[in-house]
Write an enzyme that holds these catalytic residues in place. Structure first.
Site, mmCIF file in Angstrom:
data_model
loop_
_atom_site.group_PDB
_atom_site.id
_atom_site.type_symbol
_atom_site.label_atom_id
_atom_site.label_comp_id
_atom_site.label_asym_id
_atom_site.label_seq_id
_atom_site.Cartn_x
_atom_site.Cartn_y
_atom_site.Cartn_z
ATOM 1 N N GLU A 106 8.077 -0.904 -17.876
ATOM 2 C CA GLU A 106 7.507 -1.160 -16.530
ATOM 3 C C GLU A 106 6.266 -2.046 -16.628
ATOM 4 O OE1 GLU A 106 7.424 1.868 -13.386
ATOM 5 O OE2 GLU A 106 5.252 1.836 -13.650
ATOM 6 N N HIS B 235 10.263 -2.701 -7.328
ATOM 7 C CA HIS B 235 9.924 -1.545 -6.505
ATOM 8 C C HIS B 235 9.625 -2.032 -5.084
ATOM 9 C CE1 HIS B 235 8.512 1.246 -10.031
ATOM 10 N NE2 HIS B 235 9.567 0.521 -10.363
HETATM 11 P P1 FAD Z 1 10.207 10.632 -0.921
HETATM 12 O O1 FAD Z 1 11.489 10.646 -1.660
HETATM 13 O O2 FAD Z 1 10.248 10.275 0.522
HETATM 14 O O3 FAD Z 1 9.541 12.072 -1.109
HETATM 15 C C1 FAD Z 1 8.187 12.295 -0.744
HETATM 16 C C2 FAD Z 1 7.987 13.763 -0.382
HETATM 17 O O4 FAD Z 1 8.630 14.019 0.868
HETATM 18 C C3 FAD Z 1 8.620 14.744 -1.368
HETATM 19 O O5 FAD Z 1 7.803 15.869 -1.417
HETATM 20 C C4 FAD Z 1 9.967 15.070 -0.731
HETATM 21 O O6 FAD Z 1 10.467 16.322 -1.156
HETATM 22 C C5 FAD Z 1 9.568 15.074 0.747
HETATM 23 N N1 FAD Z 1 10.678 14.763 1.659
HETATM 24 C C6 FAD Z 1 11.640 13.834 1.500
HETATM 25 N N2 FAD Z 1 12.450 13.804 2.578
HETATM 26 C C7 FAD Z 1 11.989 14.754 3.438
HETATM 27 C C8 FAD Z 1 12.389 15.221 4.729
HETATM 28 N N3 FAD Z 1 13.456 14.699 5.341
HETATM 29 N N4 FAD Z 1 11.671 16.201 5.319
HETATM 30 C C9 FAD Z 1 10.584 16.736 4.711
HETATM 31 N N5 FAD Z 1 10.154 16.343 3.478
HETATM 32 C C10 FAD Z 1 10.847 15.371 2.858
HETATM 33 N N6 FAD Z 1 4.182 4.198 -5.544
HETATM 34 C C11 FAD Z 1 3.860 2.940 -5.143
HETATM 35 O O7 FAD Z 1 3.049 2.766 -4.213
HETATM 36 N N7 FAD Z 1 4.393 1.832 -5.784
HETATM 37 C C12 FAD Z 1 5.283 1.951 -6.800
HETATM 38 O O8 FAD Z 1 5.751 0.945 -7.337
HETATM 39 C C13 FAD Z 1 5.661 3.275 -7.218
HETATM 40 N N8 FAD Z 1 6.576 3.441 -8.212
HETATM 41 C C14 FAD Z 1 6.967 4.725 -8.553
HETATM 42 C C15 FAD Z 1 7.961 4.880 -9.536
HETATM 43 C C16 FAD Z 1 8.371 6.149 -9.919
HETATM 44 C C17 FAD Z 1 9.453 6.300 -10.973
HETATM 45 C C18 FAD Z 1 7.755 7.300 -9.337
HETATM 46 C C19 FAD Z 1 8.179 8.675 -9.784
HETATM 47 C C20 FAD Z 1 6.790 7.152 -8.351
HETATM 48 C C21 FAD Z 1 6.380 5.864 -7.940
HETATM 49 N N9 FAD Z 1 5.426 5.668 -6.941
HETATM 50 C C22 FAD Z 1 5.071 4.389 -6.553
HETATM 51 C C23 FAD Z 1 4.767 6.816 -6.302
HETATM 52 C C24 FAD Z 1 5.483 7.262 -5.006
HETATM 53 O O9 FAD Z 1 5.411 6.248 -4.033
HETATM 54 C C25 FAD Z 1 4.791 8.535 -4.496
HETATM 55 O O10 FAD Z 1 4.983 9.609 -5.378
HETATM 56 C C26 FAD Z 1 5.123 8.941 -3.067
HETATM 57 O O11 FAD Z 1 4.202 9.945 -2.646
HETATM 58 C C27 FAD Z 1 6.515 9.506 -2.884
HETATM 59 O O12 FAD Z 1 7.447 8.513 -2.926
HETATM 60 P P2 FAD Z 1 9.018 8.880 -2.973
HETATM 61 O O13 FAD Z 1 9.725 7.609 -2.873
HETATM 62 O O14 FAD Z 1 9.304 9.780 -4.102
HETATM 63 O O15 FAD Z 1 9.112 9.670 -1.585
#
Ligand code: FAD
Length: 286
Positions: free
Chosen positions: A17, A76
């Protein structure tokens, strides 16, 4: 090339990455680091998306640059600070640049942001939109130690299933330092009916300050074995770096030995760390 085809092939996949510069002042140095990591010919490389989207242009440029060097990029894309129009325009741009792989993310919610006024609340909504926009290979993030916004792992994995059902073809985990946490997570994910590949994300810790900051942000746990390493080498930068690379190498060997065929490394724009890891695994990843 589609990432799903890379990670489901016979050859073990090792990917790295990079993150874009925060300002134009460090653009050249980031490009240089990304180029040097690409010269190692990893299976693919991911390019993160700056929180808030202010540096999204750099994500696209770096991804296209990697592609021009023969390395498949995974761009991303986060949605929480974007409108539907922003996202639609980004997807058009990704296509124009020939980028086929997108990691669909929500992004962290900035403090004080009114969630009701947003176009996107969760990554599953973005995933659905990307799926509708064309032939992208879509990945999503997952959290072996539970996302900090979730009450518990059952709820977190239930929402993860929704994200996969919306169109995620593979998942990449948050970093972890004890492989048993990953194996337990994988078991629970499979029990929940999620069948897509789950790529473990490994962070080689090369500096004690960096890990304390990351752990505070992510809420991840550090095994005692690793704490002893930090206690002993935390103030000896060269020794800490070497120990961190060895620790990550051992985690990766154990993952491959247990049948995981794709590992992603949070290489933090450090070509020397990526090269050292790759060299430690040279006969394993052939
Ligand atoms: P989601 O999948 O939407 O989940 C977020 C939270 O919401 C979780 O607790 C989930 O259980 C909950 N949730 C999901 N759907 C629902 C629903 N329908 N109702 C209620 N709750 C729900 N951040 C950046 O800004 N830039 C990046 O490039 C970046 N890269 C990343 C790469 C990886 C591999 C990882 C693990 C994280 C990365 N992040 C990045 C961080 C990420 O954006 C944060 O952790 C963010 O808070 C959650 O993103 P997510 O896409 O996992 O969200």
């Amino acid at each position: 090339m589609k990432i799903i085809d890379i990670i489901t092939g016979d050859k073990p996949s090792l990917s790295f990455e990079v993150f874009p510069p925060k300002t134009s002042a460090t653009y050249e140095s980031v490009m240089k680091a990304a180029g040097a990591i690409a010269d190692l010919h990893p299976s693919y490389m991911s390019v993160t998306y700056g929180a808030g989207g202010g540096t999204s242009q750099y994500t696209m440029e770096i991804a296209q640059f990697l592609q021009s060097k023969g390395v498949t990029p995974l761009a991303h894309l986060s949605c929480v600070s974007s409108t539907k129009e922003d996202v639609a325009q980004k997807l058009v741009e990704l296509k124009e640049r020939g980028i086929e792989n997108v990691l669909a993310l929500r992004g962290d919610i900035p403090e004080g942001l009114d969630m009701t006024s947003l176009d996107y609340h969760y990554a599953s909504e973005l995933t659905r939109e990307i799926r509708g926009a064309g032939d992208f290979c879509i990945g999503g993030a997952c959290y072996p130690e539970v996302h900090p916004d979730s009450l518990n792992s059952v709820e977190d994995i239930r929402h993860l299933k929704e994200k996969v059902d919306a169109g995620c073809q593979f998942l990449v985990t948050q970093m972890f330092f004890d492989n048993n946490i990953f194996y337990n997570f994988l078991r629970r994910v499979r029990e929940a009916g999620i069948t897509v590949p789950v790529i473990p994300g490994i962070m080689p810790v090369t500096n004690a300050k960096q890990i304390k900051r990351s752990i505070a942000l992510s809420g991840n746990s550090l095994p005692q074995r690793f704490r002893y390493i930090i206690d002993r080498y935390g103030d000896k930068p060269a020794a800490m770096k070497q120990a961190g690379i060895i620790y990550a190498s051992e985690q990766i060997v154990d993952l491959y030995a247990n049948g995981i065929n794709a590992v992603h490394v949070y290489s933090m724009n450090k070509p020397d760390v990526a090269a050292a890891l790759q060299s430690n695994l040279s006969e394993i990843i052939w």
